[in-house]
Design a protein around this motif. Sequence first.
Motif, mmCIF file in Angstrom:
data_model
loop_
_atom_site.group_PDB
_atom_site.id
_atom_site.type_symbol
_atom_site.label_atom_id
_atom_site.label_comp_id
_atom_site.label_asym_id
_atom_site.label_seq_id
_atom_site.Cartn_x
_atom_site.Cartn_y
_atom_site.Cartn_z
ATOM 1 N N CYS A 136 0.837 -1.210 0.000
ATOM 2 C CA CYS A 136 0.000 0.000 0.000
ATOM 3 C C CYS A 136 0.869 1.256 0.000
ATOM 4 O O CYS A 136 0.586 2.228 -0.712
ATOM 5 N N SER A 196 1.022 4.069 -2.930
ATOM 6 C CA SER A 196 0.772 5.469 -2.602
ATOM 7 C C SER A 196 1.957 6.352 -3.009
ATOM 8 O O SER A 196 1.783 7.449 -3.560
ATOM 9 N N ASP A 252 -10.744 -2.396 -0.661
ATOM 10 C CA ASP A 252 -10.863 -0.939 -0.451
ATOM 11 C C ASP A 252 -9.504 -0.310 -0.149
ATOM 12 O O ASP A 252 -9.191 0.779 -0.622
ATOM 13 N N LEU A 253 -8.706 -1.006 0.660
ATOM 14 C CA LEU A 253 -7.403 -0.448 1.035
ATOM 15 C C LEU A 253 -6.490 -0.305 -0.190
ATOM 16 O O LEU A 253 -5.793 0.698 -0.335
ATOM 17 N N THR A 287 -7.420 0.021 -3.309
ATOM 18 C CA THR A 287 -7.946 1.091 -4.167
ATOM 19 C C THR A 287 -7.654 2.451 -3.556
ATOM 20 O O THR A 287 -7.256 3.392 -4.233
ATOM 21 N N CYS A 288 -7.836 2.523 -2.236
ATOM 22 C CA CYS A 288 -7.611 3.779 -1.528
ATOM 23 C C CYS A 288 -6.136 4.191 -1.614
ATOM 24 O O CYS A 288 -5.805 5.372 -1.739
ATOM 25 N N ALA A 289 -5.234 3.207 -1.583
ATOM 26 C CA ALA A 289 -3.798 3.519 -1.688
ATOM 27 C C ALA A 289 -3.475 4.082 -3.066
ATOM 28 O O ALA A 289 -2.474 4.786 -3.229
#
Length: 467
Positions: free
Chosen positions: A101, A105, A261-262, A264-266
């Motif tokens: 992640c 990012s 979700d994590l 995608t969020c990253a």
Amino acid sequence: MVRNIVVLSGSSHPGFVDSVCETLGVSPSSRLLAKFSSGETRCEIRDSVRGKDVYIVQTFGVGPTSSASPPSSASTRSATTADEESRSPPNTVNDYFIELCIMISACKTGSARRVTAVLPLFPYSRQPDLAFSKAGAPLVSMSGTTRQVVGERGPGTGAGRDYTFESVPVTPGASIPRTAGLGSAGVDVAEMMGKVSLGGGNKGTGPPAGGNGTASPVLVPQQQPGTYTTHDYENPGLMIALQAKSGYKQWMAQSGSLVADLLTCAGADRVLTCDLHESAYQGFFDIPVDNLHARPLLQRYIQQHIPNYRDAVIVSPDAGGAKRATAVADELGLAFALIHKERRSPKISYPPKATMMLVGDVAGRVCILVDDLADTANTLTRAAKLLKREGAVQVIALITHGVFSGDAIARINASALDRVVVTNTVAQEAHRAACDKLVVLDISGTFAEAIRRVHHGESISMLFQYD
Ligand SMILES: O=P(O)(O)OC[C@H]1O[C@H](OP(=O)(O)OP(=O)(O)O)[C@H](O)[C@@H]1O
């Protein structure tokens, strides 16, 4: 050579990334991965990713190799970092996930045009969002003639209602005054603390979250550390016993959608993986997920390395993998047999009684067990024992992901299995050194070709003739 592409390696399987890069004709890009002595992950991307198509490769098996291999190449490590690494605890699956992640990012904030997470073995894919029974329905407790929902999203409803797909669970303990910590009225806290530990997904800690659809941890009985498997989620007897003791509804952590979700969020724009345990997992994402298959590689192995393979029987070691195994049997025109793994217990007791039943004829034949994953290797070794007892002359297992956690390799060495064939989606060097029965197939070429296709906007499904 593929141009304008950046391939970055996480620390889980650098050898695999080297093979992928060699096929693509590129070098792995420079990054620094380390841990601070506190255990926090440190990541620096040292090559420019501005405007580039970035592929970050991270897999999720944890074996001796992963702790032995340095998290970054020597060229990217400073003395301080090496020092930090030597004090760091070995990486776990969760460390690899956080590292991934952070890398994603870092690339997004470094203005990468697109970031693809390449995950040869997808993490948490064996943990469904809800506790499902083998029959496919959410686990429920049977209280007289009334069924109660064990775990579901959404704010509460009363206990004892018939389950419908619109049903939502009550807030755990909302109607029962709690004393402190885990305790609720009528429950001996000391006894509870002695007999249960908190475990949601990978045994999270802390008190159950209250109300409004917040997932709370699941209570599971105290076992030896590290002895839980995802099989525990499928044990209604365990769930019922614990619910009876605790007074809490058993809410499952929704690990599957959380992990999606994590990622995608990253900042992941795409996911490339292989033989997902549940192909439906792709639906947890709202970004493209390409699910590659090891099947062509495994089938080729059967054709080239198993003499008289046309007389062999393809065997699925559990009902969950039947579709996967029948696909191989159909493709090669071979006979098929199924082992049904029965874990349900008619009584409220732990551990559950587990039996295995064979459907099909294997006497006097070579059996080829086909499965997606071997973790503790319990499923495989028990299946092999049963097949030999039923008259199989040889048992060969073909597995995509060889996680081989704990004493799995020792179990295989002592088992009735004659050979275990795995791909290298998880690092196998240490396993191979400890097990003469292990044959490792290189699947990095499939990943390299998939990366090339994604980069050029070509079809992935064309890689697999049967898709
Ligand atoms: O090596 P082990 O620790 O025995 O685990 C391996 C088994 O676990 C998985 O199935 P699982 O039982 O989780 O679910 P399924 O019934 O959906 O196939 C996998 O498909 C193997 O059959």
